[in-house]
Design a protein around this motif. Structure first.
Motif, PDB file in Angstrom:
ATOM      1  N   PRO A 167       0.988  -1.160  -0.551  1.00 43.04           N
ATOM      2  CA  PRO A 167      -0.714   0.087  -0.079  1.00 43.04           C
ATOM      3  C   PRO A 167       0.902   1.612   0.123  1.00 43.04           C
ATOM      4  N   ASP A 168       0.435   2.357  -0.154  1.00 43.52           N
ATOM      5  CA  ASP A 168       1.276   3.717  -0.475  1.00 43.52           C
ATOM      6  C   ASP A 168       1.522   4.192   0.887  1.00 43.52           C
ATOM      7  N   ILE A 169       2.922   3.823   0.750  1.00 39.38           N
ATOM      8  CA  ILE A 169       3.993   3.958   1.789  1.00 39.38           C
ATOM      9  C   ILE A 169       3.606   5.395   2.522  1.00 39.38           C
ATOM     10  N   THR A 170       2.896   6.469   1.811  1.00 42.48           N
ATOM     11  CA  THR A 170       3.528   7.069   2.404  1.00 42.48           C
ATOM     12  C   THR A 170       2.351   7.739   3.435  1.00 42.48           C
ATOM     13  N   LEU A 171       0.903   6.688   3.355  1.00 48.63           N
ATOM     14  CA  LEU A 171      -0.304   7.405   3.693  1.00 48.63           C
ATOM     15  C   LEU A 171      -0.112   7.773   5.582  1.00 48.63           C
ATOM     16  N   LYS A 172       0.964   7.188   6.456  1.00 45.23           N
ATOM     17  CA  LYS A 172       1.088   6.994   7.530  1.00 45.23           C
ATOM     18  C   LYS A 172       1.393   8.935   7.938  1.00 45.23           C
ATOM     19  N   TYR A 173       2.034   9.265   6.886  1.00 44.34           N
ATOM     20  CA  TYR A 173       2.198  10.608   7.310  1.00 44.34           C
ATOM     21  C   TYR A 173       1.011  11.319   6.921  1.00 44.34           C
ATOM     22  N   THR A 174       0.016  11.553   7.664  1.00 43.77           N
ATOM     23  CA  THR A 174      -0.855  12.360   7.459  1.00 43.77           C
ATOM     24  C   THR A 174      -0.781  14.067   7.521  1.00 43.77           C
ATOM     25  N   ASP A 175      -0.092  14.541   8.126  1.00 44.17           N
ATOM     26  CA  ASP A 175      -0.084  16.353   8.588  1.00 44.17           C
ATOM     27  C   ASP A 175       1.042  16.730   8.045  1.00 44.17           C
ATOM     28  N   LEU A 176       1.343  16.528   7.054  1.00 43.09           N
ATOM     29  CA  LEU A 176       2.997  16.900   5.990  1.00 43.09           C
ATOM     30  C   LEU A 176       3.529  18.209   6.747  1.00 43.09           C
ATOM     31  N   ASN A 177       2.597  19.231   6.719  1.00 49.21           N
ATOM     32  CA  ASN A 177       2.554  21.049   6.852  1.00 49.21           C
ATOM     33  C   ASN A 177       3.009  20.741   8.291  1.00 49.21           C
ATOM     34  N   SER A 178       1.784  20.139   9.413  1.00 50.97           N
ATOM     35  CA  SER A 178       2.886  19.988  10.759  1.00 50.97           C
ATOM     36  C   SER A 178       4.343  18.732  10.273  1.00 50.97           C
ATOM     37  N   ASN A 179       4.459  17.760   9.833  1.00 51.69           N
ATOM     38  CA  ASN A 179       5.524  17.757   9.759  1.00 51.69           C
ATOM     39  C   ASN A 179       7.222  18.249   9.207  1.00 51.69           C
ATOM     40  N   LEU A 180       6.399  18.935   8.938  1.00 48.76           N
ATOM     41  CA  LEU A 180       8.011  20.505   7.585  1.00 48.76           C
ATOM     42  C   LEU A 180       8.143  21.487   8.726  1.00 48.76           C
ATOM     43  N   LYS A 181       7.168  21.264   9.666  1.00 43.09           N
ATOM     44  CA  LYS A 181       7.175  22.932  10.574  1.00 43.09           C
ATOM     45  C   LYS A 181       8.166  22.073  11.668  1.00 43.09           C
ATOM     46  N   GLU A 182       7.731  20.871  12.229  1.00 43.58           N
ATOM     47  CA  GLU A 182       8.656  19.808  13.390  1.00 43.58           C
ATOM     48  C   GLU A 182       9.927  19.874  12.981  1.00 43.58           C
ATOM     49  N   VAL A 183      10.377  19.910  11.968  1.00 42.01           N
ATOM     50  CA  VAL A 183      11.396  18.701  11.323  1.00 42.01           C
ATOM     51  C   VAL A 183      12.907  20.486  11.440  1.00 42.01           C
ATOM     52  N   ILE A 184      11.737  21.754  10.924  1.00 38.48           N
ATOM     53  CA  ILE A 184      12.082  22.790  11.295  1.00 38.48           C
ATOM     54  C   ILE A 184      12.856  23.619  12.676  1.00 38.48           C
ATOM     55  N   ILE A 185      11.771  23.774  13.381  1.00 34.13           N
ATOM     56  CA  ILE A 185      11.881  23.544  14.908  1.00 34.13           C
ATOM     57  C   ILE A 185      12.699  22.700  15.265  1.00 34.13           C
ATOM     58  N   ASN A 186      13.069  21.304  14.734  1.00 29.24           N
ATOM     59  CA  ASN A 186      14.161  20.490  15.161  1.00 29.24           C
ATOM     60  C   ASN A 186      14.692  20.570  15.346  1.00 29.24           C
ATOM     61  N   GLY A 187      15.345  20.922  13.750  1.00 30.96           N
ATOM     62  CA  GLY A 187      16.644  21.434  13.096  1.00 30.96           C
ATOM     63  C   GLY A 187      17.908  22.662  13.864  1.00 30.96           C
ATOM     64  N   SER A 188      16.355  22.991  13.905  1.00 27.21           N
ATOM     65  CA  SER A 188      16.721  24.980  14.744  1.00 27.21           C
ATOM     66  C   SER A 188      17.318  24.925  16.228  1.00 27.21           C
ATOM     67  N   LYS A 189      17.343  23.809  16.917  1.00 27.22           N
ATOM     68  CA  LYS A 189      16.906  23.737  17.872  1.00 27.22           C
ATOM     69  C   LYS A 189      18.453  23.290  18.691  1.00 27.22           C
ATOM     70  N   LYS A 190      18.502  22.219  17.334  1.00 28.44           N
ATOM     71  CA  LYS A 190      20.166  21.987  17.397  1.00 28.44           C
ATOM     72  C   LYS A 190      21.478  23.163  16.810  1.00 28.44           C
ATOM     73  N   ASN A 191      20.785  23.806  15.786  1.00 22.73           N
ATOM     74  CA  ASN A 191      22.148  24.577  15.302  1.00 22.73           C
ATOM     75  C   ASN A 191      21.439  25.568  14.166  1.00 22.73           C
ATOM     76  N   PRO A 192      21.335  26.714  15.708  1.00 14.19           N
ATOM     77  CA  PRO A 192      20.750  27.718  15.263  1.00 14.19           C
ATOM     78  C   PRO A 192      20.974  28.736  13.938  1.00 14.19           C
ATOM     79  N   ARG A 193      21.707  28.063  13.020  1.00 13.07           N
ATOM     80  CA  ARG A 193      21.945  28.731  12.276  1.00 13.07           C
ATOM     81  C   ARG A 193      21.105  28.533  11.231  1.00 13.07           C
ATOM     82  N   VAL A 194      20.335  27.269  11.143  1.00 13.61           N
ATOM     83  CA  VAL A 194      18.833  27.235  10.680  1.00 13.61           C
ATOM     84  C   VAL A 194      17.600  28.310  10.424  1.00 13.61           C
ATOM     85  N   VAL A 195      17.627  28.725  11.675  1.00  7.87           N
ATOM     86  CA  VAL A 195      16.918  29.577  11.444  1.00  7.87           C
ATOM     87  C   VAL A 195      17.764  31.044  10.872  1.00  7.87           C
TER      88      VAL A 195
END
Ligand SMILES: *[C@@H]1O[C@H](CO)[C@@H](O)[C@H](O)[C@H]1NC(C)=O
Length: 212
Positions: A167-195
């Motif tokens: 089955p579609d392997i992407t189906l379990k990712y239901t809210d990509l917009n939130s995932n995208l925001k989260e990955v940016i927030i996560n990255g920023s915490k680890k490296n301020p240069r992201v921001v």
């Protein structure tokens, strides 16, 4: 066949993909197919073929090759993803990629601006997961690309091992917009240069404003 059955062939497949990608016969359709292929193997999370391993294989051919592929092929082709499946699999793969620690190294940090910019648009139009999109057969696409080049046939036939995305392997990712925001927030915490880097991209300002 188990997903891991692709492992013995993966180096050769990558070599074939790269030859075609850098050859004179390079086409937009092929570059797009390359992005879909790489995205699919990332999203499938095949044991012993983790994202880091994929990067290491490319970089073993030529130092920093994956970084070059990212800026030269993958990111520019994200806007050409056409079907809902292509859009979703590319979005999910890029979000998974951005969650990796190595993406915070200098050489990869440079790609965050252009990558996030493409992703913001891609995620917006990728829509909600739907079962109807699970029918795309990657290998069919890859075969048709090379119908004119017999030499590549045997290499690409190996792709059938990972081909059917059902089955579609992407189906379990239901809210990509939130995932995208989260990955940016996560990255920023680890490296301020992201921001810092993202703030330098004017077109990203409206999106970044929704993060805080
Ligand atoms: C963000 O970090 C949290 C905590 O480490 C983790 O659980 C989550 O999966 C991360 N989000 C993404 C999208 O990678």
């Amino acid at each position: 066949m188990p997903r891991e059955a692709i492992l013995p062939f993966i180096n050769n497949i990558f070599v074939l993909l790269l030859k075609r990608l850098t050859g004179t016969a390079k086409t937009i359709k092929y570059s797009k197919g390359f992005v879909t292929f790489i995205s699919t193997i990332i999203v499938k999370q095949i044991p012993r073929l983790e994202i880091e391993t994929i990067v290491n294989i490319f970089d073993s051919f030529q130092p920093n090759l994956f970084s070059q592929l990212l800026s030269g092929v993958i990111i520019p082709n994200l806007k050409l993803m056409h079907t809902t499946f292509e859009k979703r699999v590319a979005s999910v793969a890029m979000i998974l990629l951005l969650s990796k620690e190595f993406m915070l190294q200098d050489i990869y940090l440079n790609h965050w601006g252009s990558l996030i910019l493409e992703l913001v648009n891609l995620v917006k139009i990728s829509g909600v997961a739907s079962k109807g999109d699970s029918q795309l057969l990657i290998e069919e696409e890859m075969y048709s690309l090379d119908a004119d080049e017999k030499g590549y046939q045997s290499g690409f036939s190996k792709l059938s091992v990972i081909g059917k995305v059902k089955p579609d392997i992407t189906l379990k990712y239901t809210d990509l917009n939130s995932n995208l925001k989260e990955v940016i927030i996560n990255g920023s915490k680890k490296n301020p240069r992201v921001v810092e880097i993202l703030n330098n991209v004017n077109e990203l300002k409206p999106f970044l404003a929704t993060l805080s």
